[in-house]
Scaffold this motif. Structure first.
Motif, mmCIF file in Angstrom:
data_model
loop_
_atom_site.group_PDB
_atom_site.id
_atom_site.type_symbol
_atom_site.label_atom_id
_atom_site.label_comp_id
_atom_site.label_asym_id
_atom_site.label_seq_id
_atom_site.Cartn_x
_atom_site.Cartn_y
_atom_site.Cartn_z
ATOM 1 N N GLU A 1 -2.848 4.106 -15.178
ATOM 2 C CA GLU A 1 -1.647 4.437 -14.419
ATOM 3 C C GLU A 1 -1.398 5.948 -14.420
ATOM 4 O OE1 GLU A 1 1.451 2.146 -16.150
ATOM 5 O OE2 GLU A 1 0.700 0.231 -15.390
ATOM 6 N N ILE A 2 -1.695 6.603 -15.544
ATOM 7 C CA ILE A 2 -1.548 8.062 -15.615
ATOM 8 C C ILE A 2 -2.527 8.737 -14.658
ATOM 9 C CG2 ILE A 2 -1.854 10.077 -17.108
ATOM 10 C CD1 ILE A 2 -0.889 8.322 -19.437
ATOM 11 N N VAL A 3 -3.781 8.266 -14.654
ATOM 12 C CA VAL A 3 -4.801 8.831 -13.757
ATOM 13 C C VAL A 3 -4.373 8.675 -12.299
ATOM 14 C CG1 VAL A 3 -7.170 8.566 -12.913
ATOM 15 C CG2 VAL A 3 -6.703 8.509 -15.373
ATOM 16 N N GLN A 4 -3.888 7.478 -11.950
ATOM 17 C CA GLN A 4 -3.508 7.229 -10.566
ATOM 18 C C GLN A 4 -2.232 7.986 -10.188
ATOM 19 O OE1 GLN A 4 -3.746 3.256 -9.067
ATOM 20 N NE2 GLN A 4 -5.959 3.342 -9.311
ATOM 21 N N LEU A 5 -1.335 8.189 -11.140
ATOM 22 C CA LEU A 5 -0.131 8.967 -10.859
ATOM 23 C C LEU A 5 -0.476 10.425 -10.567
ATOM 24 C CD1 LEU A 5 2.976 9.002 -10.726
ATOM 25 C CD2 LEU A 5 2.993 9.528 -13.171
ATOM 26 N N ILE A 6 -1.392 10.986 -11.350
ATOM 27 C CA ILE A 6 -1.830 12.365 -11.111
ATOM 28 C C ILE A 6 -2.528 12.463 -9.754
ATOM 29 C CG2 ILE A 6 -3.385 14.193 -11.902
ATOM 30 C CD1 ILE A 6 -2.852 13.230 -14.763
ATOM 31 N N THR A 7 -3.364 11.468 -9.438
ATOM 32 C CA THR A 7 -4.053 11.439 -8.145
ATOM 33 C C THR A 7 -3.049 11.368 -6.999
ATOM 34 O OG1 THR A 7 -5.923 10.300 -9.166
ATOM 35 C CG2 THR A 7 -5.793 10.255 -6.759
ATOM 36 N N LEU A 8 -2.045 10.505 -7.150
ATOM 37 C CA LEU A 8 -0.993 10.384 -6.133
ATOM 38 C C LEU A 8 -0.275 11.709 -5.923
ATOM 39 C CD1 LEU A 8 0.972 8.800 -4.293
ATOM 40 C CD2 LEU A 8 2.232 8.173 -6.368
ATOM 41 N N PHE A 9 0.067 12.362 -7.015
ATOM 42 C CA PHE A 9 0.790 13.631 -6.940
ATOM 43 C C PHE A 9 -0.054 14.694 -6.216
ATOM 44 C CE2 PHE A 9 1.416 17.821 -8.965
ATOM 45 C CZ PHE A 9 2.714 18.079 -8.543
ATOM 46 N N LEU A 10 -1.325 14.804 -6.580
ATOM 47 C CA LEU A 10 -2.172 15.835 -5.980
ATOM 48 C C LEU A 10 -2.499 15.518 -4.517
ATOM 49 C CD1 LEU A 10 -4.668 16.489 -8.931
ATOM 50 C CD2 LEU A 10 -2.722 17.902 -8.226
ATOM 51 N N PHE A 11 -2.843 14.249 -4.233
ATOM 52 C CA PHE A 11 -3.227 13.880 -2.876
ATOM 53 C C PHE A 11 -2.034 13.968 -1.924
ATOM 54 C CE2 PHE A 11 -4.120 10.889 0.566
ATOM 55 C CZ PHE A 11 -5.399 11.262 0.929
ATOM 56 N N ALA A 12 -0.898 13.403 -2.357
ATOM 57 C CA ALA A 12 0.292 13.443 -1.506
ATOM 58 C C ALA A 12 0.779 14.876 -1.317
ATOM 59 C CB ALA A 12 1.399 12.581 -2.112
ATOM 60 N N GLY A 13 0.724 15.660 -2.411
ATOM 61 C CA GLY A 13 1.150 17.056 -2.306
ATOM 62 C C GLY A 13 0.261 17.850 -1.364
ATOM 63 N N LEU A 14 -1.058 17.629 -1.450
ATOM 64 C CA LEU A 14 -1.981 18.330 -0.558
ATOM 65 C C LEU A 14 -1.763 17.912 0.893
ATOM 66 C CD1 LEU A 14 -4.415 20.180 -0.117
ATOM 67 C CD2 LEU A 14 -5.897 18.215 -0.571
ATOM 68 N N SER A 15 -1.583 16.606 1.126
ATOM 69 C CA SER A 15 -1.366 16.117 2.491
ATOM 70 C C SER A 15 -0.102 16.713 3.092
ATOM 71 C CB SER A 15 -1.266 14.585 2.489
ATOM 72 O OG SER A 15 -2.450 14.004 1.997
ATOM 73 N N LEU A 16 0.961 16.756 2.290
ATOM 74 C CA LEU A 16 2.215 17.316 2.785
ATOM 75 C C LEU A 16 2.101 18.822 2.973
ATOM 76 C CD1 LEU A 16 5.110 16.644 3.570
ATOM 77 C CD2 LEU A 16 5.775 16.929 1.185
ATOM 78 N N PHE A 17 1.351 19.478 2.087
ATOM 79 C CA PHE A 17 1.178 20.925 2.199
ATOM 80 C C PHE A 17 0.436 21.289 3.484
ATOM 81 C CE2 PHE A 17 -1.151 24.873 1.440
ATOM 82 C CZ PHE A 17 -0.136 25.705 0.987
ATOM 83 N N LEU A 18 -0.549 20.466 3.876
ATOM 84 C CA LEU A 18 -1.289 20.726 5.115
ATOM 85 C C LEU A 18 -0.400 20.581 6.348
ATOM 86 C CD1 LEU A 18 -4.656 18.917 4.297
ATOM 87 C CD2 LEU A 18 -4.208 21.386 4.313
ATOM 88 N N VAL A 19 0.610 19.714 6.251
ATOM 89 C CA VAL A 19 1.555 19.540 7.354
ATOM 90 C C VAL A 19 2.581 20.657 7.365
ATOM 91 C CG1 VAL A 19 3.349 18.042 8.319
ATOM 92 C CG2 VAL A 19 1.250 17.046 7.395
ATOM 93 N N SER A 20 3.166 20.935 6.174
ATOM 94 C CA SER A 20 4.190 21.971 6.078
ATOM 95 C C SER A 20 4.316 22.423 4.631
ATOM 96 C CB SER A 20 5.540 21.456 6.582
ATOM 97 O OG SER A 20 6.570 22.394 6.293
ATOM 98 N N PRO A 21 3.920 23.660 4.315
ATOM 99 C CA PRO A 21 4.071 24.160 2.949
ATOM 100 C C PRO A 21 5.528 24.152 2.474
ATOM 101 C CG PRO A 21 2.586 25.567 4.200
ATOM 102 C CD PRO A 21 3.194 24.612 5.177
ATOM 103 N N THR A 22 6.461 24.411 3.388
ATOM 104 C CA THR A 22 7.876 24.426 3.013
ATOM 105 C C THR A 22 8.341 23.035 2.583
ATOM 106 O OG1 THR A 22 8.308 26.204 4.579
ATOM 107 C CG2 THR A 22 10.215 24.973 3.769
ATOM 108 N N LEU A 23 7.996 22.025 3.380
ATOM 109 C CA LEU A 23 8.374 20.653 3.029
ATOM 110 C C LEU A 23 7.686 20.216 1.731
ATOM 111 C CD1 LEU A 23 8.379 18.768 6.459
ATOM 112 C CD2 LEU A 23 10.340 19.530 5.118
ATOM 113 N N ALA A 24 6.462 20.656 1.538
ATOM 114 C CA ALA A 24 5.751 20.320 0.300
ATOM 115 C C ALA A 24 6.473 20.889 -0.913
ATOM 116 C CB ALA A 24 4.315 20.851 0.356
ATOM 117 N N ALA A 25 6.934 22.145 -0.783
ATOM 118 C CA ALA A 25 7.664 22.774 -1.886
ATOM 119 C C ALA A 25 8.973 22.048 -2.164
ATOM 120 C CB ALA A 25 7.935 24.238 -1.556
ATOM 121 N N VAL A 26 9.685 21.645 -1.102
ATOM 122 C CA VAL A 26 10.940 20.914 -1.275
ATOM 123 C C VAL A 26 10.689 19.561 -1.932
ATOM 124 C CG1 VAL A 26 12.857 19.796 -0.063
ATOM 125 C CG2 VAL A 26 12.098 22.074 0.628
#
Length: 297
Positions: free
Chosen positions: A163-188
């Motif tokens: 669960e820890i591994v998948q949580l870290i993966t979720l955080f990095l993958f979702a953060g990267l996906s959102l960052f590619l759409v909008s760095p500002t929204l990713a930061a928020v």
């Protein structure tokens, strides 16, 4: 300094770094451990793909086919692209299912191997202790160490670590996906992360004594049951059944109450974390909606 004092110092030092002790046992199974982590990461990425795939399909149906589709597939016909997305969705779900089987099998087998090594080493270490050590230790406590404590580590490797591994993966993958759409929204969206980390460390400090109380209670219960069962002839000979039943009930109630104390806090942790996540999610929705309504680029 006596050998007993040196042993106690060593034990105290080990208690302060239990994760390092656990990882030292995993060194013997480095390849299966790394493979299980890789399968878990791939499984989580595949699990996160359907929302992205849905977005691509909606864009395609709206006449805004993603730019990568034609160079990657060579398809331009609307129906052919729709068929490609349908097959891609089937492939993603199959991919996700296969790697879920792979990581579950990997972690379960790994947990059994480490559990075996830990139990044998713990028994061997216990067997080398001086006789005075056993005179001051209850059998139930020693049995709890060899059985319940080691089984808890097995459950950690089976589920919690993954669960820890998948949580870290979720955080990095979702953060990267959102960052590619909008760095500002990713930061928020990531604003609650420091609060979640701080809250997790505080939770660990608060919950640790309660789980230590559970361990002591289960040790007392195991000791009580073992003494009563081994002495059942004496109990029945002197007609002490009701008295001993009350003693077992009292010990069992202490174990139940110790669990209640941990449950009350444990049940509160996830909802509070989810509320912090909701703050970031709601902020992203509000800012994104504001930009759309006001045509902000």
């Amino acid at each position: 300094m006596s050998n007993n004092s040196e042993s106690m110092i060593g034990m105290n030092a080990d208690v302060k770094r239990p994760m390092w002790r656990l990882l030292s046992y995993l060194k013997a199974y480095k390849l299966p451990f790394i493979l299980a982590i890789c399968w878990s990461i791939i499984n989580k990425i595949a699990d996160l793909m359907p929302p992205i795939l849905t977005g691509w399909i909606v864009d395609h149906a709206s006449g805004k086919t993603p730019d990568w589709v034609e160079p990657f597939t060579g398809l331009t016909d609307m129906i052919e692209v729709a068929i490609f997305f349908a097959l891609f969705a089937f492939f993603i779900f199959g991919f996700e299912s296969f790697f879920e089987w792979a990581f579950q099998r990997g972690f379960m087998r790994l947990a059994q191997r480490v559990q075996h090594d830990l139990r044998v080493d713990a028994y061997a270490h216990m067997q080398q202790r001086e006789l005075a050590f056993f005179e001051h230790q209850r059998t139930g406590n020693l049995m709890a160490i060899l059985n319940d404590d080691i089984n808890q580590l097995e459950r950690f490797l089976n589920s919690s670590f993954n669960e820890i591994v998948q949580l870290i993966t979720l955080f990095l993958f979702a953060g990267l996906s959102l960052f590619l759409v909008s760095p500002t929204l990713a930061a928020v969206g990531m604003l609650p992360v420091p609060l979640i980390l701080i809250g997790s460390f505080l939770y660990q400090k608060i919950i640790a004594p309660r789980y230590r109380g559970i361990r002591e209670a289960v040790s007392a219960l195991s000791n009580r049951l073992e003494n009563n069962i081994s002495g059942i002839f004496v109990i029945k000979s002197f007609g002490r059944e009701d008295y001993e039943r009350d003693r077992v009930s009292e010990t069992s109630a202490a174990y139940r109450d110790a669990n209640f104390k941990a449950i009350n806090l444990n049940a509160l942790y996830v909802p509070l974390i989810r509320m912090l996540i909701a703050v970031g999610f709601a902020s992203v929705l509000f800012i994104g909606s504001y930009w759309i309504i006001n045509d902000v680029n």
